[in-house]
Design a protein around this motif. Structure first.
Motif, PDB file in Angstrom:
ATOM      1  N   ARG A 156      42.923  30.320  55.197  1.00  0.00           N
ATOM      2  CA  ARG A 156      43.831  29.655  54.258  1.00  0.00           C
ATOM      3  C   ARG A 156      43.402  29.894  52.816  1.00  0.00           C
ATOM      4  N   GLY A 157      42.084  29.971  52.577  1.00  0.00           N
ATOM      5  CA  GLY A 157      41.599  30.236  51.217  1.00  0.00           C
ATOM      6  C   GLY A 157      40.546  29.251  50.754  1.00  0.00           C
ATOM      7  N   ASP A 158      40.262  29.317  49.471  1.00  0.00           N
ATOM      8  CA  ASP A 158      39.188  28.591  48.800  1.00  0.00           C
ATOM      9  C   ASP A 158      39.169  27.098  49.163  1.00  0.00           C
ATOM     10  N   GLU A 189      48.549  21.416  33.722  1.00  0.00           N
ATOM     11  CA  GLU A 189      47.454  22.372  33.663  1.00  0.00           C
ATOM     12  C   GLU A 189      46.522  22.214  34.865  1.00  0.00           C
ATOM     13  N   HIS A 228      48.293  23.684  37.766  1.00  0.00           N
ATOM     14  CA  HIS A 228      48.299  25.152  37.639  1.00  0.00           C
ATOM     15  C   HIS A 228      46.964  25.719  38.106  1.00  0.00           C
ATOM     16  N   ASP A 229      45.874  25.115  37.639  1.00  0.00           N
ATOM     17  CA  ASP A 229      44.550  25.605  38.017  1.00  0.00           C
ATOM     18  C   ASP A 229      44.329  25.485  39.522  1.00  0.00           C
ATOM     19  N   VAL A 274      46.651  25.429  41.942  1.00  0.00           N
ATOM     20  CA  VAL A 274      47.510  26.305  42.743  1.00  0.00           C
ATOM     21  C   VAL A 274      47.193  27.785  42.505  1.00  0.00           C
ATOM     22  N   TYR A 275      46.903  28.155  41.252  1.00  0.00           N
ATOM     23  CA  TYR A 275      46.857  29.578  40.910  1.00  0.00           C
ATOM     24  C   TYR A 275      45.479  30.136  40.542  1.00  0.00           C
ATOM     25  N   VAL A 276      44.607  29.349  39.987  1.00  0.00           N
ATOM     26  CA  VAL A 276      43.353  29.911  39.466  1.00  0.00           C
ATOM     27  C   VAL A 276      42.268  29.864  40.550  1.00  0.00           C
ATOM     28  N   ARG A 277      41.532  30.964  40.676  1.00  0.00           N
ATOM     29  CA  ARG A 277      40.480  31.033  41.688  1.00  0.00           C
ATOM     30  C   ARG A 277      39.167  31.469  41.047  1.00  0.00           C
ATOM     31  N   ALA A 278      38.070  30.851  41.532  1.00  0.00           N
ATOM     32  CA  ALA A 278      36.755  31.260  41.028  1.00  0.00           C
ATOM     33  C   ALA A 278      36.410  32.659  41.538  1.00  0.00           C
ATOM     34  N   ASN A 279      36.891  33.008  42.720  1.00  0.00           N
ATOM     35  CA  ASN A 279      36.695  34.346  43.282  1.00  0.00           C
ATOM     36  C   ASN A 279      35.233  34.766  43.248  1.00  0.00           C
TER      37      ASN A 279
END
Lengths: 416, 92
Positions: B21-23, B36, B39-40, B42-47
């Protein structure tokens, strides 16, 4: 070093001992107007267009490995512009047009072969979707042809037309699409940029981004500090790591994608064929090897290798489309690190830092975009203004609600 | 990626049984949180390059959501725990 029939004869007569390297190996200067991080296809193309089209010649490209060691040398060499969304299609078509003139522009044989890309459909619903995509392409002035089953059988007789689950009913063909020699693209751009005065510095890893008063003043590298007026990031799978050095928070996940090549065969596959029952794509290289790949492995990874279960899945897709493939032996498999974005589309934009520019999120479609990516990024860096065909590819599009989601998969990078 | 995953409910199983599923390090903001923050989320990832925690769904097994800690470079799997248990642990 320019090539011509005359230069081949002259060097043959002198025992081929006098060929010169295609680009210099300069030591970094203390300061450049523009530093590009990443000596892959996009970074080199950016440097080339900056110098040639936009008159910015004091440019360095920093590459942590050797030139072309990343994704530009790891893809399946397909170039096409058969996208559907209005934010994407003009950009990729701009790229396709640059491809068509690239060999003349660079005086370099990138072996562009417009052999046609055909995407197969296996159901009435999928046919409708491809008709829609073809019409969307025509609306942007790009030709597309729907090939029905009987016509396709004459064109490509060896497909598994009567597969029980995924019978092949036809395909959407873009005749101008095809393949290009990926390494030659990197080398051609490198030589072109070098001729215009760009310093290409290999084995130079960026380890930090120095900032003062909110602007970038230079980069720390394995070869010491190098100052710059503008900094441009084109680091593909490592974009998050480089971005982190400037506190950028990016909508990216790095994933691994595998590709494969078989032993050399006599010419048998004349097109690039894309399977619609999965996401398998195959073409034949000029050496005769069948080059193919499919989806990403599905888990985030920085390792340039995939796993066997995905390899098996890819081969199964291939054999279900072309049963004859089952007797072909695979020579090599390799992996590349993809900068998967949250909507499957790329980002070419400025950042919150005034003189820091960003080029990333190419997912696994970066190779075809190389010329346009370089041109649009150079345009942005030189003029501080987005190129018209890259207007939809902004970093803030997620916050504004304007994602360019070609697959309709939502913010789930491993599904694009 | 490691070929075998030790599910806390099912034991050692092939990783093909799982969907990612992800992070799992992201914390869901409150419904009234700012745009904001959402947004972080849903969309921003530390990767991260190295250790990462992810939500995995054991689709072909117990169908439980699990939290897997693994390495994105070596592909070594450090731990697999039940998602609900991990959430309870985090609340304590």
């Amino acid at each position: 070093m320019r090539y011509s029939a005359f230069s081949i004869v002259r060097n043959a007569l002198s025992g081929n001992l006098n060929w010169k390297p295609q680009w210099r190996q300069p030591q970094p200067k203390s300061h450049y107007d523009v530093i590009i991080v990443g000596g892959g296809g996009h970074g080199l193309a950016t440097a080339y267009y900056l110098a040639k089209e936009f008159g910015v010649k004091n440019v360095a490209v920093l590459e942590k490995g050797y030139l072309g060691s990343g994704n530009v040398g790891r893809n399946t060499t397909i170039v096409r512009s058969n996208y559907m969304l209005p934010g994407n299609e003009p950009f990729y078509e701009f790229s396709m047009k640059l491809w068509e003139g690239l060999e003349q522009d660079l005086n370099y044989n990138v072996m562009l072969s417009q052999r046609g890309v055909i995407m197969l459909y296996h159901s009435d619903g999928q046919r409708d979707a491809y008709v829609r995509r073809g019409n969307a392409m025509w609306m942007e002035g790009v030709s597309a042809e729907l090939i029905e089953r009987e016509q396709l059988k004459k064109m490509i007789p060896f497909l598994n037309y009567d597969h029980a689950r995924y019978p092949i009913l036809g395909g959407l063909l873009q005749r101008r699409a095809g393949t290009a020699r990926h390494d030659a693209v990197a080398w051609g751009y490198a030589r072109g940029a070098d001729q215009h005065g760009v310093d290409i510095i290999e084995h130079c890893e960026v380890t930090g981004i120095r900032r003062e008063n909110g602007v970038v003043t230079g980069v720390e590298t394995s070869k010491g500090f190098i100052g710059c007026g503008k900094l441009a990031l084109a680091a593909a799978g490592n974009s998050s790591r480089v971005g982190e050095m400037a506190d950028l928070k990016l909508p990216l996940e790095s994933h691994v994608l595998q590709a494969f090549v078989t032993e050399g065969l006599k010419p048998c596959i004349d097109h690039v064929i894309v399977y619609g029952g999965g996401h398998f794509y195959i073409s034949q290289s000029d050496k005769g090897g069948l080059v193919f790949g499919a989806e990403i492995d599905g888990y985030s990874s920085y390792a340039q290798r995939g796993n066997l279960a995905t390899a098996e899945h890819v081969m199964e897709e291939g054999v279900s489309m072309i049963p004859g493939l089952s007797r072909v032996r695979v020579l090599r498999a390799w992996g590349g690190v993809m900068d998967m974005s949250m909507d499957g589309s790329p980002i070419i934009d400025r950042t919150s830092i005034d003189n820091l520019y960003l080029n990333c999120g190419w997912c696994y479609g970066g190779f075809k975009a190389t010329p346009a990516s370089g041109y649009c990024f150079a345009h942005l860096i030189a003029r501080n203004d987005t190129h018209p065909v890259a207007r939809a590819l902004r970093l803030d599009r997620f916050a504004r609600g304007y994602a360019v989601d070609e697959a309709g998969a939502g913010p789930q990078p491993n599904l694009h | 990626m490691a070929s075998l995953i030790t599910c806390p409910h099912c034991g050692v199983r092939p990783k093909e049984e799982f969907a990612i599923r992800g992070d799992a390090s992201l914390v869901r903001p409150a419904p009234s949180a700012s745009d904001e923050a959402w947004h972080d989320y849903v969309y921003v990832r530390a990767n991260p390059r190295g250790r990462t925690v992810e939500h995995w769904h054991h689709v072909a097994g117990c169908r439980r959501f699990l939290v897997v800690e693994r390495d994105t470079v070596t592909h070594e799997v450090y731990s697999v725990v039940d998602g609900a248990a991990a959430a309870r642990e985090a609340q304590r």
